[in-house]
Design a protein around this motif. Structure first.
Motif, PDB file in Angstrom:
ATOM      1  N   ILE A 125       0.851  -1.193   0.000  1.00  0.00           N
ATOM      2  CA  ILE A 125       0.000   0.000   0.000  1.00  0.00           C
ATOM      3  C   ILE A 125       0.886   1.243   0.000  1.00  0.00           C
ATOM      4  CG2 ILE A 125      -1.668   1.346   1.344  1.00  0.00           C
ATOM      5  CD1 ILE A 125      -2.759  -1.305   2.430  1.00  0.00           C
ATOM      6  N   PRO A 126       0.707   2.138  -0.959  1.00  0.00           N
ATOM      7  CA  PRO A 126       1.532   3.360  -0.958  1.00  0.00           C
ATOM      8  C   PRO A 126       1.063   4.357   0.093  1.00  0.00           C
ATOM      9  CG  PRO A 126      -0.017   3.403  -2.792  1.00  0.00           C
ATOM     10  CD  PRO A 126      -0.178   2.065  -2.130  1.00  0.00           C
ATOM     11  N   PRO A 163     -11.258  16.707   5.369  1.00  0.00           N
ATOM     12  CA  PRO A 163     -11.771  15.325   5.349  1.00  0.00           C
ATOM     13  C   PRO A 163     -11.073  14.428   4.331  1.00  0.00           C
ATOM     14  CG  PRO A 163     -13.338  16.815   4.289  1.00  0.00           C
ATOM     15  CD  PRO A 163     -12.274  17.678   4.916  1.00  0.00           C
ATOM     16  N   ARG A 164     -10.240  15.012   3.477  1.00  0.00           N
ATOM     17  CA  ARG A 164      -9.494  14.201   2.516  1.00  0.00           C
ATOM     18  C   ARG A 164      -8.257  13.579   3.136  1.00  0.00           C
ATOM     19  NH1 ARG A 164      -8.597  18.971  -1.711  1.00  0.00           N
ATOM     20  NH2 ARG A 164      -8.095  19.946   0.304  1.00  0.00           N
ATOM     21  N   ARG A 165      -7.963  13.959   4.365  1.00  0.00           N
ATOM     22  CA  ARG A 165      -6.732  13.518   5.026  1.00  0.00           C
ATOM     23  C   ARG A 165      -7.002  12.427   6.060  1.00  0.00           C
ATOM     24  NH1 ARG A 165      -1.894  14.447   2.739  1.00  0.00           N
ATOM     25  NH2 ARG A 165      -2.558  15.825   1.060  1.00  0.00           N
ATOM     26  N   ARG A 166      -6.090  11.474   6.134  1.00  0.00           N
ATOM     27  CA  ARG A 166      -6.105  10.451   7.184  1.00  0.00           C
ATOM     28  C   ARG A 166      -5.207  10.940   8.298  1.00  0.00           C
ATOM     29  NH1 ARG A 166      -6.170   6.782  10.910  1.00  0.00           N
ATOM     30  NH2 ARG A 166      -6.307   4.553  10.377  1.00  0.00           N
ATOM     31  N   ALA A 167      -5.707  10.981   9.517  1.00  0.00           N
ATOM     32  CA  ALA A 167      -4.928  11.429  10.665  1.00  0.00           C
ATOM     33  C   ALA A 167      -4.964  10.351  11.744  1.00  0.00           C
ATOM     34  CB  ALA A 167      -5.485  12.750  11.200  1.00  0.00           C
ATOM     35  N   LEU A 180       1.760   2.470   9.331  1.00  0.00           N
ATOM     36  CA  LEU A 180       0.823   3.345   8.615  1.00  0.00           C
ATOM     37  C   LEU A 180       0.123   2.586   7.488  1.00  0.00           C
ATOM     38  CD1 LEU A 180       2.929   6.630   8.362  1.00  0.00           C
ATOM     39  CD2 LEU A 180       1.076   6.134   9.966  1.00  0.00           C
ATOM     40  N   GLN A 181       0.844   1.704   6.825  1.00  0.00           N
ATOM     41  CA  GLN A 181       0.217   0.891   5.785  1.00  0.00           C
ATOM     42  C   GLN A 181      -0.868   0.000   6.382  1.00  0.00           C
ATOM     43  OE1 GLN A 181       3.962  -0.817   4.468  1.00  0.00           O
ATOM     44  NE2 GLN A 181       3.776   0.166   2.450  1.00  0.00           N
ATOM     45  N   GLY A 198      -8.272   3.137   6.201  1.00  0.00           N
ATOM     46  CA  GLY A 198      -8.115   4.099   5.114  1.00  0.00           C
ATOM     47  C   GLY A 198      -8.286   5.540   5.564  1.00  0.00           C
ATOM     48  N   PRO A 199      -8.171   6.552   4.666  1.00  0.00           N
ATOM     49  CA  PRO A 199      -7.513   6.454   3.356  1.00  0.00           C
ATOM     50  C   PRO A 199      -6.003   6.581   3.506  1.00  0.00           C
ATOM     51  CG  PRO A 199      -8.327   8.668   3.677  1.00  0.00           C
ATOM     52  CD  PRO A 199      -8.725   7.884   4.902  1.00  0.00           C
TER      53      PRO A 199
END
Length: 419
Positions: A111-112, A138-142, A241-242, A249-250
């Motif tokens: 997974i990149p 909301p496009r970010r994974r934290a 993180l992967q 996700g994401p």
């Protein structure tokens, strides 16, 4: 608690305990905690339902050094020893569960982790505020605190009948207990379960983080940690993180940790397409804030406060961290990084945030900008009470005396003296 309230720290270095605090210590001090490494690993194996630690890179040696460091601090109360004991078991259990997960789903390691945004800076320099702000996108994974503490579920572990993850429930209960025992922590650094925190806890699944220094007086661990080859440990961080990306996700992450400031080489080797925001603050204000928080927490953690030790250790520790940051700053390409002074994080964040996003090649749609501004408006400094930080009064140190050690940092970045 009113936003304008100034909290009372008259007893910072000579604490007067509340009835609740005395009751907590009376209970915990009567229960001695022992660090039997074999028994701790066995408990972790039992919880994980797996027994492979993937110890092909000296993990067992790092784990043993970690425990030896804790035991070397003879000033710890049983309350914090119990917490550190549970923490070690939890870290080992998570490592076991990660190995088990990767065996079942080897595709995880393909997974990149694409173009992360990474916040880097001293502790107490606005990194937490900035990463929580960016996490409003909301496009970010934290990484919320509950997940940083317990990132990989054990085999068969999942939400209860109400949909509540038991890992979240545990961290929530711990936070409520902390607020009851040391309530001023909320005004200093409130790690409530949903708050976005730092991935240094993930590095400690590999026993390769500096975080133990915040829990105990462990100069031996500092030296051991600084002597490690962190390139491989940051590769391990990417693996975690992967796994988290696979589980929830994401893959467009926002990350942060002060530890990165002294590990910029490993950081950029691991995430070469990252865009990095460096926060900069008067080191004297950082040290003052950090040791005030430490001294306040130490009323329950330690047998004595020892303000001179706090000044000496953390003055040196911040000096080491900043020296490495100044030395290696050029390892992060100028076109993919920004330097943000602490004075830009007091309600006027949008211009620097916009520049950061531009460097990352990411747009800020109107809906996201609205979320950013709402967070800024709702999270002004002092909103949970104002701490009367006073280096001279509480620690007997003149600010200028301490600041003279950091001329190299003021010369390099836009930093303004605060005190």
């Amino acid at each position: 608690m009113a936003s304008a309230e100034t909290l009372n720290l008259d007893d910072l270095t000579h604490p007067v305990l509340t009835d609740t605090q005395r009751q907590i210590l009376a209970y915990t001090e009567s229960r001695a905690v022992t660090f039997d490494l074999d028994a701790m690993v066995a408990e972790a194996v039992s919880q994980a339902g797996a027994d492979d630690l993937a110890d092909d890179d000296g993990f067992a040696d790092r784990l043993a050094a970690h425990v030896v460091a804790i035991e070397s601090d003879t000033g710890l109360r049983q309350l914090i020893r119990s917490s550190l004991h549970a923490r070690v078991i939890r870290k080992v259990r998570n490592r076991l569960s990660l190995v088990d997960l990767l065996k079942h789903y080897p595709e995880i390691e393909s997974i990149p982790i694409e173009r992360p945004l990474i916040v880097v800076g001293m502790p107490r320099s606005g990194t937490t505020h900035l990463v929580n702000l960016i996490a409003e996108d909301p496009r970010r994974r934290a990484l919320p605190y509950w997940e940083s503490e317990d990132p990989i579920p054990a085999r068969g572990q999942g939400p209860d009948v109400f949909g509540v993850d038991p890992r979240f429930a545990r961290v929530k209960a711990e936070h409520e207990a902390l607020m009851a025992s040391t309530p001023y922590v909320a005004a200093m650094h409130d790690r409530f379960p949903e708050a976005i925190e730092e991935e240094v806890e993930l590095l400690d699944l590999d026993m390769a983080g500096y975080v133990l220094e915040w829990h105990a007086r462990v100069p031996g661990w500092r030296d051991y940690y600084l002597g490690l080859d962190h390139t491989r440990h940051y590769a391990y961080l990417k693996k975690v993180l992967q796994a988290l990306t696979f589980l929830r996700g994401p893959r467009t992450w926002v990350l942060k940790s002060p530890q990165h400031a002294e590990q910029l080489g490993p950081l950029m080797a691991t995430f070469p397409d990252a865009t990095v925001a460096f926060t900069h603050r008067d080191p004297v204000a950082v040290i003052q804030s950090a040791i005030t928080m430490m001294a306040y927490s130490d009323r329950l953690r330690r047998n004595s406060i020892d303000p001179d030790w706090l000044v000496d250790y953390w003055g040196d520790r911040i000096h080491r961290l900043l020296s490495a940051c100044v030395r290696d700053r050029e390892l992060v390409p100028a076109e993919r990084s920004v330097d943000i002074g602490f004075h830009h994080l007091g309600g006027n964040e949008m211009p620097v945030l916009t520049e950061f996003y531009q460097r990352a090649g990411v747009d800020i749609p109107p809906k996201v900008a609205k979320r950013f501004q709402a967070y800024i408006d709702s999270n002004r400094r002092g909103g949970k009470g104002r701490i009367p930080y006073d280096l001279k009064r509480h620690f007997g140190v003149e600010p200028e005396e301490l600041r003279s050690r950091f001329a190299f940092y003021f010369d390099r970045f836009d930093v303004r003296p605060e005190i």
